[in-house]
Scaffold this motif. Structure first.
Motif, PDB file in Angstrom:
ATOM      1  N   HIS A   1     -30.428  71.167 -37.208  1.00 39.45           N
ATOM      2  CA  HIS A   1     -30.161  69.939 -37.963  1.00 39.45           C
ATOM      3  C   HIS A   1     -30.120  68.691 -37.092  1.00 39.45           C
ATOM      4  N   ASP A   2     -30.058  68.851 -35.781  1.00 40.76           N
ATOM      5  CA  ASP A   2     -29.778  67.723 -34.887  1.00 40.76           C
ATOM      6  C   ASP A   2     -30.741  67.757 -33.701  1.00 40.76           C
ATOM      7  N   GLY A   3     -31.518  66.691 -33.561  1.00 36.96           N
ATOM      8  CA  GLY A   3     -32.480  66.618 -32.472  1.00 36.96           C
ATOM      9  C   GLY A   3     -32.124  65.611 -31.406  1.00 36.96           C
ATOM     10  N   THR A   4     -30.877  65.138 -31.383  1.00 32.01           N
ATOM     11  CA  THR A   4     -30.489  64.118 -30.408  1.00 32.01           C
ATOM     12  C   THR A   4     -29.320  64.536 -29.519  1.00 32.01           C
ATOM     13  N   THR A   5     -28.322  65.204 -30.085  1.00 33.06           N
ATOM     14  CA  THR A   5     -27.147  65.590 -29.304  1.00 33.06           C
ATOM     15  C   THR A   5     -27.511  66.644 -28.273  1.00 33.06           C
ATOM     16  N   GLY A   6     -27.180  66.399 -27.008  1.00 38.59           N
ATOM     17  CA  GLY A   6     -27.431  67.376 -25.964  1.00 38.59           C
ATOM     18  C   GLY A   6     -26.332  68.423 -25.931  1.00 38.59           C
ATOM     19  N   ILE A   7     -26.711  69.682 -25.745  1.00 39.64           N
ATOM     20  CA  ILE A   7     -25.738  70.777 -25.725  1.00 39.64           C
ATOM     21  C   ILE A   7     -25.839  71.512 -24.388  1.00 39.64           C
ATOM     22  N   ILE A   8     -24.704  71.636 -23.724  1.00 41.67           N
ATOM     23  CA  ILE A   8     -24.635  72.355 -22.448  1.00 41.67           C
ATOM     24  C   ILE A   8     -23.762  73.588 -22.623  1.00 41.67           C
ATOM     25  N   GLY A   9     -24.289  74.754 -22.362  1.00 39.82           N
ATOM     26  CA  GLY A   9     -23.498  75.962 -22.408  1.00 39.82           C
ATOM     27  C   GLY A   9     -22.624  76.072 -21.176  1.00 39.82           C
ATOM     28  N   ILE A  10     -21.426  76.624 -21.337  1.00 37.26           N
ATOM     29  CA  ILE A  10     -20.541  76.881 -20.201  1.00 37.26           C
ATOM     30  C   ILE A  10     -20.026  78.312 -20.319  1.00 37.26           C
ATOM     31  N   THR A  11     -19.841  78.972 -19.193  1.00 33.88           N
ATOM     32  CA  THR A  11     -19.411  80.369 -19.218  1.00 33.88           C
ATOM     33  C   THR A  11     -18.612  80.729 -17.978  1.00 33.88           C
ATOM     34  N   ALA A  12     -17.659  81.634 -18.175  1.00 31.40           N
ATOM     35  CA  ALA A  12     -16.887  82.156 -17.055  1.00 31.40           C
ATOM     36  C   ALA A  12     -17.633  83.296 -16.365  1.00 31.40           C
ATOM     37  N   TYR A  13     -18.698  83.770 -16.990  1.00 31.66           N
ATOM     38  CA  TYR A  13     -19.502  84.866 -16.440  1.00 31.66           C
ATOM     39  C   TYR A  13     -20.700  84.300 -15.678  1.00 31.66           C
ATOM     40  N   PRO A  14     -21.407  85.139 -14.940  1.00 30.73           N
ATOM     41  CA  PRO A  14     -22.626  84.656 -14.278  1.00 30.73           C
ATOM     42  C   PRO A  14     -23.590  84.061 -15.297  1.00 30.73           C
ATOM     43  N   ALA A  15     -24.180  82.933 -14.959  1.00 28.56           N
ATOM     44  CA  ALA A  15     -25.055  82.222 -15.891  1.00 28.56           C
ATOM     45  C   ALA A  15     -26.233  83.087 -16.336  1.00 28.56           C
ATOM     46  N   SER A  16     -26.643  84.021 -15.511  1.00 28.02           N
ATOM     47  CA  SER A  16     -27.788  84.868 -15.850  1.00 28.02           C
ATOM     48  C   SER A  16     -27.556  85.670 -17.124  1.00 28.02           C
ATOM     49  N   HIS A  17     -26.280  85.893 -17.486  1.00 26.64           N
ATOM     50  CA  HIS A  17     -25.976  86.656 -18.700  1.00 26.64           C
ATOM     51  C   HIS A  17     -26.420  85.915 -19.953  1.00 26.64           C
TER      52      HIS A  17
ATOM     53  N   LEU B   1     -20.166  70.270 -24.621  1.00 28.71           N
ATOM     54  CA  LEU B   1     -19.961  71.406 -23.727  1.00 28.71           C
ATOM     55  C   LEU B   1     -19.506  72.572 -24.591  1.00 28.71           C
ATOM     56  N   MET B   2     -20.246  73.676 -24.564  1.00 32.69           N
ATOM     57  CA  MET B   2     -19.981  74.773 -25.490  1.00 32.69           C
ATOM     58  C   MET B   2     -19.804  76.101 -24.759  1.00 32.69           C
ATOM     59  N   ASP B   3     -18.613  76.685 -24.921  1.00 33.34           N
ATOM     60  CA  ASP B   3     -18.372  78.002 -24.332  1.00 33.34           C
ATOM     61  C   ASP B   3     -19.276  79.030 -25.001  1.00 33.34           C
ATOM     62  N   MET B   4     -19.782  79.958 -24.216  1.00 30.81           N
ATOM     63  CA  MET B   4     -20.727  80.944 -24.729  1.00 30.81           C
ATOM     64  C   MET B   4     -20.060  82.111 -25.448  1.00 30.81           C
ATOM     65  N   ALA B   5     -18.767  82.336 -25.225  1.00 31.20           N
ATOM     66  CA  ALA B   5     -18.085  83.489 -25.814  1.00 31.20           C
ATOM     67  C   ALA B   5     -16.993  83.016 -26.763  1.00 31.20           C
ATOM     68  N   LEU B   6     -17.379  82.667 -27.991  1.00 28.26           N
ATOM     69  CA  LEU B   6     -16.425  82.248 -29.004  1.00 28.26           C
ATOM     70  C   LEU B   6     -15.965  83.466 -29.800  1.00 28.26           C
ATOM     71  N   ASN B   7     -14.903  83.310 -30.571  1.00 31.61           N
ATOM     72  CA  ASN B   7     -14.360  84.457 -31.295  1.00 31.61           C
ATOM     73  C   ASN B   7     -15.296  84.954 -32.398  1.00 31.61           C
ATOM     74  N   GLU B   8     -15.781  84.019 -33.238  1.00 28.05           N
ATOM     75  CA  GLU B   8     -16.502  84.439 -34.432  1.00 28.05           C
ATOM     76  C   GLU B   8     -18.008  84.573 -34.248  1.00 28.05           C
ATOM     77  N   GLU B   9     -18.567  83.930 -33.248  1.00 30.98           N
ATOM     78  CA  GLU B   9     -19.990  84.067 -32.973  1.00 30.98           C
ATOM     79  C   GLU B   9     -20.278  83.566 -31.567  1.00 30.98           C
ATOM     80  N   SER B  10     -21.467  83.844 -31.072  1.00 31.55           N
ATOM     81  CA  SER B  10     -21.810  83.417 -29.719  1.00 31.55           C
ATOM     82  C   SER B  10     -22.060  81.913 -29.684  1.00 31.55           C
ATOM     83  N   GLY B  11     -21.823  81.324 -28.517  1.00 37.60           N
ATOM     84  CA  GLY B  11     -22.109  79.901 -28.359  1.00 37.60           C
ATOM     85  C   GLY B  11     -23.581  79.600 -28.537  1.00 37.60           C
ATOM     86  N   ALA B  12     -24.435  80.534 -28.120  1.00 37.87           N
ATOM     87  CA  ALA B  12     -25.878  80.321 -28.277  1.00 37.87           C
ATOM     88  C   ALA B  12     -26.259  80.238 -29.747  1.00 37.87           C
ATOM     89  N   ASN B  13     -25.688  81.117 -30.577  1.00 36.55           N
ATOM     90  CA  ASN B  13     -26.019  81.085 -32.000  1.00 36.55           C
ATOM     91  C   ASN B  13     -25.495  79.811 -32.658  1.00 36.55           C
TER      92      ASN B  13
END
Length: 223
Positions: free
Chosen positions: A86-102, A66-78
């Motif tokens: 490097h990894d084709g197996t671990t699933g990553i889910i973005g989480i955000t306090a803002y509307p998901a459309s952002h 579970l990865m927050d989208m607004a980290l201090n040093e870079e975006s969660g998406a990046n």
């Protein structure tokens, strides 16, 4: 199977958020959502996440993150994109306090498997299903691709073509050991503008530091 205990039913979960209070709450919510979930690590910065994803032993790696989208040093998406290269197996889910459309398009392009708004995480049914899908490498809905397919795309993607001529020029000058002040004076711009160009260039190259950017451009014979 990687990340599962001997009884075969535990899903290891990693959580990323730069807010310590949010980290603790998320960990409690995940472990209460299902007895099969075990929060194996939490992290509040990109470097710690990468260390877990790249260097943890196979049986101690997260199946889902579970990865927050607004980290201090870079975006969660990046950060997700860097992991996905490097990894084709671990699933990553973005989480955000803002509307998901952002962040939805950024998450899809970065190879994540889903995106949830934090206000919906109290819905344990939704949270449980999202984590289970991600742990199997599946997209949470038809817009998100599998971890495997995203890895194939991200590992071969080359964003260097989107570097602007000014970004490349500044990286080249740094490679010649020019200081930020020297570069600003030579190009007739402010030091803040120099930093801004570098800030925009780093995610295009899939790196986080100026030295890594120089090395990446040299490897690709751009400078």
């Amino acid at each position: 199977m990687r990340g599962k205990t001997k009884d075969g039913n535990v899903i290891h979960v990693g959580i990323v958020d730069n807010d310590p209070c949010s980290l603790r709450m998320l960990a409690l919510m995940v472990e209460h959502a299902s007895p099969t979930f075990q929060v194996i690590w939490t992290a509040d910065c990109a470097q710690h996440v990468l260390e877990h994803c790249l260097y943890d032993q196979p049986d101690h790696r997260a199946n889902a993150i579970l990865m927050d989208m607004a980290l201090n040093e870079e975006s969660g998406a990046n950060l997700g994109r860097r992991i996905r290269k490097h990894d084709g197996t671990t699933g990553i889910i973005g989480i955000t306090a803002y509307p998901a459309s952002h962040y939805r398009d950024d998450c899809i392009n970065a190879g994540l498997q889903g995106l949830l708004e934090k206000r919906t995480l109290s819905d344990t049914t939704m949270l449980t299903q999202a984590i289970k899908n991600a742990a199997q490498g599946k997209g949470c809905d038809s817009s998100f691709t599998s971890a495997h397919n995203a890895h194939l795309r991200c590992s071969t993607a080359n964003d260097c073509r989107s570097l602007t001529s000014r970004e490349l020029e500044i990286i080249s000058l740094y490679a010649k050991h020019k200081s930020t002040e020297d570069i600003a004076h030579q190009l007739g711009i402010s030091t803040g503008t120099v930093f801004s160009h570098i800030h925009h260039a780093l995610p295009k190259l899939g790196v986080t530091t100026r030295n890594e950017a120089i090395q990446a451009c040299q490897t690709m014979h751009l400078i």
